[in-house]
Design a protein around this motif. Sequence first.
Motif, mmCIF file in Angstrom:
data_model
loop_
_atom_site.group_PDB
_atom_site.id
_atom_site.type_symbol
_atom_site.label_atom_id
_atom_site.label_comp_id
_atom_site.label_asym_id
_atom_site.label_seq_id
_atom_site.Cartn_x
_atom_site.Cartn_y
_atom_site.Cartn_z
ATOM 1 N N ASN A 95 0.473 2.649 -4.423
ATOM 2 C CA ASN A 95 1.354 2.747 -3.247
ATOM 3 C C ASN A 95 2.040 1.414 -2.975
ATOM 4 O O ASN A 95 3.226 1.365 -2.641
ATOM 5 C CB ASN A 95 0.564 3.173 -2.000
ATOM 6 C CG ASN A 95 0.638 4.670 -1.771
ATOM 7 O OD1 ASN A 95 0.701 5.435 -2.724
ATOM 8 N ND2 ASN A 95 0.639 5.097 -0.508
ATOM 9 N N GLY A 120 -7.417 0.437 -4.220
ATOM 10 C CA GLY A 120 -6.889 1.751 -3.836
ATOM 11 C C GLY A 120 -7.152 1.996 -2.355
ATOM 12 O O GLY A 120 -8.231 1.680 -1.844
ATOM 13 N N ARG A 123 -6.520 7.057 3.736
ATOM 14 C CA ARG A 123 -6.043 7.132 5.117
ATOM 15 C C ARG A 123 -6.999 6.372 6.020
ATOM 16 O O ARG A 123 -8.140 6.117 5.667
ATOM 17 C CB ARG A 123 -5.936 8.599 5.544
ATOM 18 C CG ARG A 123 -4.871 9.343 4.752
ATOM 19 C CD ARG A 123 -4.956 10.836 4.949
ATOM 20 N NE ARG A 123 -4.668 11.202 6.329
ATOM 21 C CZ ARG A 123 -5.376 12.074 7.034
ATOM 22 N NH1 ARG A 123 -6.420 12.674 6.504
ATOM 23 N NH2 ARG A 123 -5.054 12.357 8.270
ATOM 24 N N TRP A 137 -4.178 8.217 -10.379
ATOM 25 C CA TRP A 137 -3.835 7.372 -9.231
ATOM 26 C C TRP A 137 -2.328 7.138 -9.348
ATOM 27 O O TRP A 137 -1.872 6.395 -10.218
ATOM 28 C CB TRP A 137 -4.633 6.054 -9.249
ATOM 29 C CG TRP A 137 -6.042 6.181 -9.802
ATOM 30 C CD1 TRP A 137 -6.569 5.490 -10.852
ATOM 31 C CD2 TRP A 137 -7.098 7.054 -9.346
ATOM 32 N NE1 TRP A 137 -7.872 5.880 -11.081
ATOM 33 C CE2 TRP A 137 -8.222 6.837 -10.179
ATOM 34 C CE3 TRP A 137 -7.215 8.000 -8.330
ATOM 35 C CZ2 TRP A 137 -9.424 7.522 -10.026
ATOM 36 C CZ3 TRP A 137 -8.414 8.693 -8.174
ATOM 37 C CH2 TRP A 137 -9.498 8.445 -8.999
ATOM 38 N N ILE A 192 -4.159 12.396 -0.217
ATOM 39 C CA ILE A 192 -2.758 11.963 -0.277
ATOM 40 C C ILE A 192 -2.480 10.975 0.844
ATOM 41 O O ILE A 192 -2.863 11.207 1.998
ATOM 42 C CB ILE A 192 -1.820 13.186 -0.175
ATOM 43 C CG1 ILE A 192 -1.970 13.980 -1.483
ATOM 44 C CG2 ILE A 192 -0.358 12.770 0.031
ATOM 45 C CD1 ILE A 192 -1.329 15.303 -1.499
HETATM 46 C C1 BTN Z 1 -7.044 9.832 1.592
HETATM 47 O O1 BTN Z 1 -7.640 9.037 2.319
HETATM 48 O O2 BTN Z 1 -7.430 10.990 1.486
HETATM 49 C C2 BTN Z 1 -5.838 9.399 0.815
HETATM 50 C C3 BTN Z 1 -6.175 8.815 -0.512
HETATM 51 C C4 BTN Z 1 -4.952 8.401 -1.319
HETATM 52 C C5 BTN Z 1 -5.308 7.694 -2.590
HETATM 53 C C6 BTN Z 1 -4.116 7.440 -3.453
HETATM 54 S S1 BTN Z 1 -4.538 6.915 -5.080
HETATM 55 C C7 BTN Z 1 -2.877 6.526 -5.395
HETATM 56 C C8 BTN Z 1 -2.305 5.909 -4.151
HETATM 57 N N1 BTN Z 1 -2.547 4.489 -4.113
HETATM 58 C C9 BTN Z 1 -3.372 4.140 -3.118
HETATM 59 O O3 BTN Z 1 -3.747 2.977 -2.880
HETATM 60 N N2 BTN Z 1 -3.731 5.219 -2.430
HETATM 61 C C10 BTN Z 1 -3.106 6.422 -2.943
#
Ligand code: BTN
Length: 324
Positions: A95, A120, A123, A137, A192
């Motif tokens: 992201n 990574g 939310r 990812w 997501i």
């Molecule tokens: C959640 O908390 O459910 C959301 C998770 C999202 C993870 C993805 S992995 C690719 C992208 N890069 C990140 O740092 N986060 C999202």
Amino acid sequence: MQQEEKEEKLLGTLGSGSYVSPESLAAEIGCTFAELEQVVSGMRRKGYEIECNPALGLRLLKDSDALCVELIRNGLQTTFVGKDIHCYATVGSTNEEAKSLGREGAPEGTTVVADEQTEGRGRFGKNWHSPQGQGIWMSVILRPSLGVERFSAISLVAAYAVSTALRDSAGVRALIKWPNDVRIGEKKVCGILAELDRDRTGRDFLVLGMGINVRQSEFDGDLADVATSVKMVTGMDVPRVPLIRKILENLERCYLRVVEEGLSEVLKEVRELCTLVGKQVVVTVGTEKISGYVQDIDDAGRLIVRTEDGRIRELHAGEANAVR
Ligand code: BTN
């Protein structure tokens, strides 16, 4: 040319699965036979099975499940999503990478994929465990010409793209838990993270970050009770590259429908895969806990909850759980 670039080119040519003569391969890559041998040996070490038939040439027998631009692009049936793709062995967060590309004006559909994320994000500021080679990812830049208040509906559309890709590629029944988790049974297989940012010219853009657990055999600690992977459900090592392609194709198709027809038609289909409609829930929004009955998900992607005192709450975000 770097070794990695040569490998990408070789994969692009061998990706069809047909025999290709060493002469054509060397010409395609722009290298000598000795260099071609080195490239092939390096790829075999990475797990690719490459047959070398003296009469017919070289042929790719098995992808290694390595993520690489050429393999993902090969056969990708989209017009803009994933056409500009950045693939990393390791990155902090896809992201973050996508946001910095977006700020510099990267085109809509630009996609960032990593084999591993070291930072990574999930939310609510949580970490997202993204071990090497175990999942997808990936982040996609979109520039929807919808009001910003409708962007959360786009992340539901992304959850729909992942659910239907998991159904088509792995044969699993994956459902959407508002706002944008994808679950198999009671456990989460994909999260997501949709983030809004603005480029240098002042245009808003959206980064849709998708984390899909694909090849983990187990989860430790707190994750054990809440997370699952495609492998844990199917017993199979589902290859990631075709799954990535399917997600990108589904995402583009649904997104184009949203652009052309508006949200309501697509959301009708999305709702059919949503688990919470018609259920009693508790939704945590910040420090507030809202109990009630889910009447609907509206065309802006909001959860419509009738509370016990008969009020209607329209929730943009939150952590919702069904009450048994
Ligand atoms: C959640 O908390 O459910 C959301 C998770 C999202 C993870 C993805 S992995 C690719 C992208 N890069 C990140 O740092 N986060 C999202």
